[in-house]
Write a protein that holds these residues in place. Structure first.
Motif, PDB file in Angstrom:
ATOM      1  N   LEU A 111       0.921  -1.280  -0.130  1.00 50.79           N
ATOM      2  CA  LEU A 111       0.032   0.145  -0.018  1.00 50.79           C
ATOM      3  C   LEU A 111       0.911   1.156   0.061  1.00 50.79           C
ATOM      4  CD1 LEU A 111      -2.664  -0.995   2.636  1.00 50.79           C
ATOM      5  CD2 LEU A 111      -2.929  -1.265   0.374  1.00 50.79           C
ATOM      6  N   ARG A 112       2.178   0.945  -0.023  1.00 46.56           N
ATOM      7  CA  ARG A 112       3.171   2.175   0.046  1.00 46.56           C
ATOM      8  C   ARG A 112       2.660   3.359  -0.708  1.00 46.56           C
ATOM      9  NH1 ARG A 112       8.290   0.184   0.302  1.00 46.56           N
ATOM     10  NH2 ARG A 112       8.408   0.371  -1.831  1.00 46.56           N
ATOM     11  N   ASP A 113       2.771   4.575  -0.257  1.00 49.50           N
ATOM     12  CA  ASP A 113       2.317   5.770  -1.065  1.00 49.50           C
ATOM     13  C   ASP A 113       0.921   5.849  -1.750  1.00 49.50           C
ATOM     14  OD1 ASP A 113       3.333   8.393  -1.660  1.00 49.50           O
ATOM     15  OD2 ASP A 113       3.737   8.053  -3.471  1.00 49.50           O
ATOM     16  N   ARG A 114       0.190   4.939  -1.240  1.00 48.26           N
ATOM     17  CA  ARG A 114      -1.371   5.231  -1.471  1.00 48.26           C
ATOM     18  C   ARG A 114      -1.643   6.603  -0.899  1.00 48.26           C
ATOM     19  NH1 ARG A 114      -5.954   0.811  -0.514  1.00 48.26           N
ATOM     20  NH2 ARG A 114      -4.815   0.074  -2.326  1.00 48.26           N
ATOM     21  N   ARG A 115      -2.478   7.621  -1.617  1.00 48.64           N
ATOM     22  CA  ARG A 115      -3.195   8.849  -1.393  1.00 48.64           C
ATOM     23  C   ARG A 115      -4.634   8.755  -1.186  1.00 48.64           C
ATOM     24  NH1 ARG A 115       1.171  12.146  -2.971  1.00 48.64           N
ATOM     25  NH2 ARG A 115       3.013  11.034  -3.046  1.00 48.64           N
ATOM     26  N   VAL A 116      -5.070   9.045  -0.043  1.00 49.18           N
ATOM     27  CA  VAL A 116      -6.600   9.116  -0.068  1.00 49.18           C
ATOM     28  C   VAL A 116      -7.169  10.566   0.477  1.00 49.18           C
ATOM     29  CG1 VAL A 116      -8.484   8.079   0.935  1.00 49.18           C
ATOM     30  CG2 VAL A 116      -6.561   6.646   0.435  1.00 49.18           C
ATOM     31  N   LEU A 117      -7.867  11.220  -0.333  1.00 53.19           N
ATOM     32  CA  LEU A 117      -8.231  12.456  -0.151  1.00 53.19           C
ATOM     33  C   LEU A 117      -9.837  12.475   0.017  1.00 53.19           C
ATOM     34  CD1 LEU A 117      -7.866  15.622   0.120  1.00 53.19           C
ATOM     35  CD2 LEU A 117      -8.233  15.730  -2.391  1.00 53.19           C
ATOM     36  N   TYR A 118     -10.409  13.042   1.032  1.00 51.72           N
ATOM     37  CA  TYR A 118     -11.860  13.277   1.005  1.00 51.72           C
ATOM     38  C   TYR A 118     -12.036  14.766   1.652  1.00 51.72           C
ATOM     39  CZ  TYR A 118     -16.645  12.903   2.402  1.00 51.72           C
ATOM     40  OH  TYR A 118     -17.949  12.955   2.846  1.00 51.72           O
ATOM     41  N   LEU A 128     -11.226  10.397  -3.470  1.00 48.61           N
ATOM     42  CA  LEU A 128     -10.189  10.368  -4.609  1.00 48.61           C
ATOM     43  C   LEU A 128      -8.865   9.659  -4.108  1.00 48.61           C
ATOM     44  CD1 LEU A 128      -9.865  14.271  -5.751  1.00 48.61           C
ATOM     45  CD2 LEU A 128     -11.607  12.217  -6.236  1.00 48.61           C
ATOM     46  N   VAL A 129      -8.706   8.807  -4.901  1.00 46.28           N
ATOM     47  CA  VAL A 129      -7.493   7.593  -4.515  1.00 46.28           C
ATOM     48  C   VAL A 129      -6.415   7.432  -5.465  1.00 46.28           C
ATOM     49  CG1 VAL A 129      -7.155   5.144  -3.683  1.00 46.28           C
ATOM     50  CG2 VAL A 129      -9.669   6.368  -3.004  1.00 46.28           C
ATOM     51  N   ARG A 130      -5.601   7.476  -4.940  1.00 50.40           N
ATOM     52  CA  ARG A 130      -4.173   6.949  -5.857  1.00 50.40           C
ATOM     53  C   ARG A 130      -3.631   5.658  -5.314  1.00 50.40           C
ATOM     54  NH1 ARG A 130       1.633   9.816  -6.900  1.00 50.40           N
ATOM     55  NH2 ARG A 130       2.398   8.476  -5.348  1.00 50.40           N
ATOM     56  N   LYS A 131      -3.847   4.572  -5.918  1.00 51.62           N
ATOM     57  CA  LYS A 131      -3.666   3.246  -5.286  1.00 51.62           C
ATOM     58  C   LYS A 131      -2.420   3.104  -4.748  1.00 51.62           C
ATOM     59  CE  LYS A 131      -6.132  -0.011  -6.283  1.00 51.62           C
ATOM     60  NZ  LYS A 131      -7.148  -0.652  -5.255  1.00 51.62           N
ATOM     61  N   GLY A 132      -1.284   3.474  -5.184  1.00 51.71           N
ATOM     62  CA  GLY A 132      -0.267   3.018  -4.483  1.00 51.71           C
ATOM     63  C   GLY A 132       0.458   1.712  -4.574  1.00 51.71           C
ATOM     64  N   GLY A 133       1.322   1.218  -3.617  1.00 52.19           N
ATOM     65  CA  GLY A 133       2.013  -0.078  -4.031  1.00 52.19           C
ATOM     66  C   GLY A 133       2.938  -0.011  -5.147  1.00 52.19           C
ATOM     67  N   VAL A 134       3.522  -1.489  -5.286  1.00 45.77           N
ATOM     68  CA  VAL A 134       4.529  -1.364  -6.359  1.00 45.77           C
ATOM     69  C   VAL A 134       4.034  -1.201  -7.987  1.00 45.77           C
ATOM     70  CG1 VAL A 134       6.233  -2.883  -7.201  1.00 45.77           C
ATOM     71  CG2 VAL A 134       5.816  -2.966  -4.713  1.00 45.77           C
ATOM     72  N   SER A 135       2.921  -1.909  -8.031  1.00 47.19           N
ATOM     73  CA  SER A 135       2.413  -1.951  -9.418  1.00 47.19           C
ATOM     74  C   SER A 135       1.106  -1.165  -9.854  1.00 47.19           C
ATOM     75  CB  SER A 135       1.870  -3.694  -9.761  1.00 47.19           C
ATOM     76  OG  SER A 135       0.671  -4.122  -8.774  1.00 47.19           O
ATOM     77  N   LEU A 136       0.585  -0.398  -8.615  1.00 46.39           N
ATOM     78  CA  LEU A 136      -0.644   0.236  -8.936  1.00 46.39           C
ATOM     79  C   LEU A 136      -0.338   1.739  -8.522  1.00 46.39           C
ATOM     80  CD1 LEU A 136      -3.377  -2.149  -7.819  1.00 46.39           C
ATOM     81  CD2 LEU A 136      -2.772  -1.777 -10.175  1.00 46.39           C
ATOM     82  N   SER A 268      -4.869  24.105   0.771  1.00 51.33           N
ATOM     83  CA  SER A 268      -3.764  23.401  -0.139  1.00 51.33           C
ATOM     84  C   SER A 268      -3.555  22.041   0.346  1.00 51.33           C
ATOM     85  CB  SER A 268      -2.778  24.279  -0.196  1.00 51.33           C
ATOM     86  OG  SER A 268      -1.969  24.414   1.037  1.00 51.33           O
ATOM     87  N   GLU A 269      -3.605  21.486   1.643  1.00 50.00           N
ATOM     88  CA  GLU A 269      -3.253  20.512   2.190  1.00 50.00           C
ATOM     89  C   GLU A 269      -4.593  19.500   1.958  1.00 50.00           C
ATOM     90  OE1 GLU A 269      -0.694  19.367   3.601  1.00 50.00           O
ATOM     91  OE2 GLU A 269       0.165  21.329   4.548  1.00 50.00           O
ATOM     92  N   PHE A 270      -5.553  19.940   1.265  1.00 49.96           N
ATOM     93  CA  PHE A 270      -6.784  19.072   0.739  1.00 49.96           C
ATOM     94  C   PHE A 270      -7.015  19.043  -0.564  1.00 49.96           C
ATOM     95  CE2 PHE A 270      -6.941  20.244   5.496  1.00 49.96           C
ATOM     96  CZ  PHE A 270      -6.856  18.932   6.078  1.00 49.96           C
ATOM     97  N   SER A 271      -6.107  19.437  -1.306  1.00 45.57           N
ATOM     98  CA  SER A 271      -6.127  19.797  -2.738  1.00 45.57           C
ATOM     99  C   SER A 271      -6.070  18.418  -3.443  1.00 45.57           C
ATOM    100  CB  SER A 271      -5.282  20.687  -3.236  1.00 45.57           C
ATOM    101  OG  SER A 271      -5.186  20.890  -4.638  1.00 45.57           O
ATOM    102  N   ALA A 272      -6.486  18.324  -4.606  1.00 42.39           N
ATOM    103  CA  ALA A 272      -6.514  17.326  -5.177  1.00 42.39           C
ATOM    104  C   ALA A 272      -4.908  16.826  -5.866  1.00 42.39           C
ATOM    105  CB  ALA A 272      -7.174  16.905  -6.604  1.00 42.39           C
ATOM    106  N   LYS A 273      -4.109  18.118  -5.832  1.00 46.21           N
ATOM    107  CA  LYS A 273      -2.889  18.190  -6.306  1.00 46.21           C
ATOM    108  C   LYS A 273      -1.952  17.273  -5.308  1.00 46.21           C
ATOM    109  CE  LYS A 273      -2.923  22.471  -8.525  1.00 46.21           C
ATOM    110  NZ  LYS A 273      -2.121  24.010  -8.569  1.00 46.21           N
ATOM    111  N   LYS A 274      -2.290  16.930  -4.167  1.00 49.05           N
ATOM    112  CA  LYS A 274      -1.867  16.328  -3.045  1.00 49.05           C
ATOM    113  C   LYS A 274      -1.576  14.652  -3.572  1.00 49.05           C
ATOM    114  CE  LYS A 274      -0.641  17.291   0.617  1.00 49.05           C
ATOM    115  NZ  LYS A 274       0.565  17.845   1.070  1.00 49.05           N
ATOM    116  N   LEU A 275      -2.454  14.394  -4.549  1.00 53.57           N
ATOM    117  CA  LEU A 275      -2.446  12.892  -4.936  1.00 53.57           C
ATOM    118  C   LEU A 275      -1.219  12.937  -5.809  1.00 53.57           C
ATOM    119  CD1 LEU A 275      -5.167  12.879  -3.809  1.00 53.57           C
ATOM    120  CD2 LEU A 275      -5.752  11.410  -5.708  1.00 53.57           C
ATOM    121  N   GLU A 276      -0.595  13.758  -6.549  1.00 50.87           N
ATOM    122  CA  GLU A 276       0.562  14.101  -7.516  1.00 50.87           C
ATOM    123  C   GLU A 276       1.655  14.068  -6.824  1.00 50.87           C
ATOM    124  OE1 GLU A 276      -0.365  13.265 -10.347  1.00 50.87           O
ATOM    125  OE2 GLU A 276      -2.755  13.704 -10.337  1.00 50.87           O
ATOM    126  N   SER A 277       2.180  14.724  -5.780  1.00 46.28           N
ATOM    127  CA  SER A 277       3.361  15.356  -5.410  1.00 46.28           C
ATOM    128  C   SER A 277       4.248  14.076  -4.884  1.00 46.28           C
ATOM    129  CB  SER A 277       3.188  16.323  -4.262  1.00 46.28           C
ATOM    130  OG  SER A 277       2.538  15.805  -2.999  1.00 46.28           O
TER     131      SER A 277
END
Length: 289
Positions: A111-118, A128-136, A268-277
């Motif tokens: 799950l490493r570096d999975r990002r979850v924003l609500y 909004l979820v960025r899956k994270g992990g090695v392959s996703l 800014s701490e709860f912006s969709a951009k946080k899924l990218e950095s």
């Protein structure tokens, strides 16, 4: 001590969390009933209600590292390490600022570096979820917070994150316990002064149901409330052992470390951009595997 994966073990050592979740020797006191004939949980309920009132009045936001482990569909999951930033619903200059949560998973590796924003009221109520992990790690999703997919790795939806929600659930559970054991004969409540979670001084409240009677769904629960912050920073819930003398099966466990309250989290701490950095912390964790 239960066996854990190598990634999680390294994470314990690297972040010093193992010592942060240890509990020092404490002093035991039976929680006194407020009135003769009161239920054993009456004092605990009053204590929880006072903390709920404090949180509602005084906590605007917080950042912390959450260590959690849950039993889901009968299977005990791996430890999860998550950086959490939480903003409670509040009013600024007459404007209602919605509740918002941003989570970044540090471990386990899957799950490493999975990002979850609500953000309440935004994105059509979706997470909004960025899956994270090695392959996703670059896969992005929009998920209903109450859907089966969102609940696959957590007992509670992200909409229930926050100390105010934690205390509210605790109060509901205490009331349910009192209804299931109205005489209090199957309920023992003990308060422990001088407990510690890491370096934090706490009051520990332990609730024990000796027997699985009347629909009570847990054997033992331990709540650690930070004496200074007046916040619940650790909770463990255990089932009854199959045989007397066996280790108590864990149902769920949550610990907050590096907790900072009312830090003034910006939008800014709860912006969709946080899924990218790119996360420096995730990169450091990766080097440990």
């Amino acid at each position: 001590m239960a066996r854990i994966g190598i990634t999680t073990a390294i994470a314990f050592l690297a972040w010093g969390i193992f010592s942060a979740t240890s509990v020092a020797q404490d002093t035991k006191d039976e929680m006194e009933r407020t009135v003769e004939g009161d239920h054993p949980l009456s004092a605990a309920l009053k204590f929880a209600e006072s903390r709920s009132e404090y949180i509602q009045k005084n906590i605007r936001d917080y950042s912390a590292r959450l260590i959690k482990r849950e039993r889901i569909d009968g299977k005990l999951q791996n430890y999860q390490f998550i950086n959490v930033k939480m903003r409670c619903e509040q009013t600024r200059d007459g404007e209602v600022i919605p509740m918002a949560v941003f989570m970044q998973y540090l471990a386990p590796k899957s799950l490493r570096d999975r990002r979850v924003l609500y953000v309440e009221g935004e994105n059509n109520g979706r997470i909004l979820v960025r899956k994270g992990g090695v392959s996703l790690q670059h896969v992005k999703l929009r998920i209903d917070p109450t859907s089966a997919g969102a609940r696959r790795e957590s007992n509670y939806p992200i909409t229930d994150v926050g100390f105010d929600k934690v205390i509210r659930r605790l109060i509901e559970r205490l009331v349910e316990d009192m209804e299931k054991d109205p005489s209090g004969e199957n309920t023992k409540v003990t308060s422990f002064r001088g407990a510690q979670v890491g370096q934090r001084d706490c009051t520990r409240i332990q609730v024990v149901h000796p027997k699985p009677l009347g629909g009570v769904d847990y054997h033992q629960a331990n709540l650690f409330v930070d004496d200074e912050l007046k916040l619940p920073i650790r909770l463990t819930v255990h089932d009854w052992p199959e045989k007397e003398g066996q280790e108590l099966p864990l149902i769920e466990e949550y610990t907050y470390v590096d907790l900072k309250v009312n830090v003034g989290l910006e939008d800014s701490e709860f912006s969709a951009k946080k899924l990218e950095s790119k996360s420096d912390e995730s990169a450091k964790t990766a080097s440990n595997d």
